[in-house]
Write a protein that holds these residues in place. Structure first.
Motif, PDB file in Angstrom:
ATOM      1  N   ALA A 259     -35.131  -2.076 107.941  1.00  0.00           N
ATOM      2  CA  ALA A 259     -35.759  -3.408 107.861  1.00  0.00           C
ATOM      3  C   ALA A 259     -34.646  -4.278 107.925  1.00  0.00           C
ATOM      4  O   ALA A 259     -35.397  -5.322 108.800  1.00  0.00           O
ATOM      5  CB  ALA A 259     -36.458  -3.810 107.430  1.00  0.00           C
ATOM      6  N   SER A 262     -33.811  -5.992 113.924  1.00  0.00           N
ATOM      7  CA  SER A 262     -34.473  -6.448 114.679  1.00  0.00           C
ATOM      8  C   SER A 262     -34.468  -5.466 115.365  1.00  0.00           C
ATOM      9  O   SER A 262     -33.173  -4.662 115.397  1.00  0.00           O
ATOM     10  CB  SER A 262     -34.379  -7.666 115.221  1.00  0.00           C
ATOM     11  N   PRO A 263     -35.452  -4.533 116.625  1.00  0.00           N
ATOM     12  CA  PRO A 263     -35.188  -4.068 117.289  1.00  0.00           C
ATOM     13  C   PRO A 263     -33.504  -4.363 118.507  1.00  0.00           C
ATOM     14  O   PRO A 263     -33.362  -4.012 119.021  1.00  0.00           O
ATOM     15  CB  PRO A 263     -36.263  -4.034 118.061  1.00  0.00           C
ATOM     16  N   ASP A 264     -33.612  -5.913 117.980  1.00  0.00           N
ATOM     17  CA  ASP A 264     -32.183  -6.481 119.520  1.00  0.00           C
ATOM     18  C   ASP A 264     -31.163  -6.418 118.795  1.00  0.00           C
ATOM     19  O   ASP A 264     -30.315  -6.809 119.219  1.00  0.00           O
ATOM     20  CB  ASP A 264     -33.009  -7.926 119.727  1.00  0.00           C
ATOM     21  N   THR A 266     -30.561  -8.230 115.817  1.00  0.00           N
ATOM     22  CA  THR A 266     -30.437  -9.504 114.884  1.00  0.00           C
ATOM     23  C   THR A 266     -30.731  -9.148 114.031  1.00  0.00           C
ATOM     24  O   THR A 266     -31.833  -8.659 113.078  1.00  0.00           O
ATOM     25  CB  THR A 266     -31.176 -10.626 114.867  1.00  0.00           C
ATOM     26  N   MET A 268     -31.816  -9.465 110.344  1.00  0.00           N
ATOM     27  CA  MET A 268     -33.307  -9.710 109.993  1.00  0.00           C
ATOM     28  C   MET A 268     -32.916  -9.640 107.750  1.00  0.00           C
ATOM     29  O   MET A 268     -32.704  -9.464 107.275  1.00  0.00           O
ATOM     30  CB  MET A 268     -34.382  -8.583 109.609  1.00  0.00           C
ATOM     31  N   GLN A 273     -38.081  -9.089 107.016  1.00  0.00           N
ATOM     32  CA  GLN A 273     -38.412  -7.874 106.529  1.00  0.00           C
ATOM     33  C   GLN A 273     -39.863  -7.558 106.822  1.00  0.00           C
ATOM     34  O   GLN A 273     -40.517  -7.553 105.968  1.00  0.00           O
ATOM     35  CB  GLN A 273     -37.314  -7.591 105.684  1.00  0.00           C
ATOM     36  N   ASP A 274     -40.272  -6.417 107.739  1.00  0.00           N
ATOM     37  CA  ASP A 274     -40.765  -6.122 107.004  1.00  0.00           C
ATOM     38  C   ASP A 274     -41.263  -4.998 106.316  1.00  0.00           C
ATOM     39  O   ASP A 274     -40.022  -3.878 106.663  1.00  0.00           O
ATOM     40  CB  ASP A 274     -41.485  -5.361 108.891  1.00  0.00           C
TER      41      ASP A 274
END
Length: 449
Positions: A259, A262-264, A266, A268, A273-274
């Motif tokens: 987590a 991020s998908p790109d 970056t 977190m 965070q998820d």
């Protein structure tokens, strides 16, 4: 056969067996030869033999035993060539005869060499000998106990393979010059050396968790290897609550890895965070190990900083959402940690906790007591100051703090996050245009705990 290998993947089986058993190999061979450099050479010879033979002959039923038997045979050959060391030949041949001479006849590696688990622990103590610098201890631990190649270690610490090779070579020569023995220290020396072993493992983990420099914010290979070493140490010293505390800490912090980007790509920070992406197995394992450490502590066995830090990490782990975090409990734990192990890094994280528990100004008051010079220009202090100033609505000061932090870091990912927060605070500090809604404060925190 180590998990994850298949009968049609000889090279994968070699690497898996080596990574799982190299510490036992080198430890046992060091005990037999009393020469860590020679022991590693013999183990490496066995690895090369496996890489050459297994693709042709197939994967043996017991890959680990095959490696041990082959390494011992290479040792016998070596000492046969040295007339002055015939006694070593007899010792190694006796060990080989006791093992039955065939890898398939050895049902379990633990039956091959007496006290083989102690050998691994001894090897950890040897690689963290007080005659070595902390940097050399970390490199030698990854090499001898972790089984990493020089190139892998060099990549992890952002240096050239040649430089890392020289560092490891000098460390081995230092051990030889001080006549370091593969023996278990006792009493106060054992406690001090165990602290050194744990410190090296934690150093490796932290370098992987937030890399000192480079384009990558994290180096998951280092965090995974440090966690594996912590598990191994806990298996070898299960009655030491601090050792269990170290494993729990690394499991809980390491669980956040999926987590933390991020998908790109970056970074977190913790509160953004998820948490559904946190590794649930590592969370469960960390909490279980921490409970075991707590049971030992309840009998009067002393605990220390790793146990306390793991207790803090557990508070984050049990909170399903960031807003459910018991920050007052975390602040209280940091107060205890600051008494047990005072230092600027602890105080900076304590400021974060007090800022969340009692308001930004309370956090800034704690931060004002930190000796900035002791942090040696680290971006930690200005980044946390920026976070607390942002939460206090002091956007211009926050922008300056984040800009200072961005100029201090050598990690590209961290710099990106800090510059974005500086820009956000610059925008928040602008007077609103007619008709604009009131600007809100920005969330986020240092990824502490």
């Amino acid at each position: 056969m180590p998990a994850g290998t298949t009968t049609d993947d000889p090279s994968g089986a070699v690497i898996a067996a080596w990574r799982a058993e190299s510490a036992r190999l080198v430890g046992a061979l060091t005990r037999m030869t009393r020469d860590v450099d020679l022991a590693e050479d013999l183990a490496q010879d066995a690895l090369l033999a496996a890489l050459e033979q297994w693709p042709v002959t197939g994967i043996p039923d017991n890959p680990s035993a095959w490696l041990m038997t082959t390494a011992k045979r290479r040792g016998v050959d070596h000492f046969r060539r040295a007339d002055t060391l015939r006694r070593k030949v007899a010792e190694l041949e006796h060990a080989l005869d006791r093992d039955g001479g065939e890898e398939a006849q050895v049902p379990d590696l633990d039956d091959q060499v007496d006290h083989i688990e102690d050998d691994v622990l001894r090897l950890m103590f040897l690689s963290c000998h007080p005659a070595l610098t902390p940097e050399s201890r970390a490199a030698l631990t990854l090499r001898l106990v972790g089984g990493l190649t020089t190139a892998e270690i060099a990549r992890g610490f952002l240096t050239s393979e040649a430089t890392m090779g020289q560092r490891i070579s000098r460390a081995k020569k230092t051990l030889a010059s001080v006549r370091a023995e593969l023996e278990m220290p006792t009493g106060e020396e054992r406690a001090a050396r165990l602290d050194d072993v744990m410190a090296v493992i934690y150093l490796i983990f932290n370098e992987g968790y937030t890399a000192t420099a480079g384009a990558d914010w994290m180096r998951p290979d280092l965090t995974a290897e440090a966690t594996r070493l912590a598990r191994m140490l806990a298996d070898l010293a299960p009655d030491e609550p601090e050792v269990l505390g170290l494993q729990a800490l690394l499991e809980l912090q390491g669980s956040r890895t999926p987590a933390r980007l991020s998908p790109d790509g970056t970074p977190m920070l913790l509160e953004a965070q998820d948490r559904t992406q946190w590794d649930p197995l590592m969370v469960r394992r960390g909490l279980a190990v921490l409970r075991a450490a707590s049971r030992l502590a309840a009998t009067g066995t002393p605990v220390g900083t790793y146990f306390l830090q793991a207790s803090i990490a557990a508070e984050h782990a049990v909170a399903a959402r960031s807003e459910d975090t018991d920050w007052r409990r975390i602040a209280a734990l940091y107060d205890v940690l600051a008494q047990a192990a005072p230092g600027p890094v602890v105080d900076v994280n304590r400021a974060v906790a007090h800022g969340r528990a009692y308001g930004a100004e309370a956090g800034l008051a704690v931060l004002a007591t930190v000796d900035a010079a002791a942090l040696g220009g680290s971006p930690l202090l200005p980044s946390v100051r920026g976070d607390l100033l942002e939460r206090a609505g002091r956007f211009a000061e926050a922008e300056a703090a984040f800009s200072e932090a961005a100029s201090s870091t050598r990690n590209e990912g961290e710099r990106t996050v800090l510059l974005r927060r500086a820009e956000a605070n610059a925008a928040s500090g602008l007077p609103p245009l007619p008709g604009d809604q009131h600007r809100t404060q920005h969330g986020g925190t240092s990824d502490e705990g």
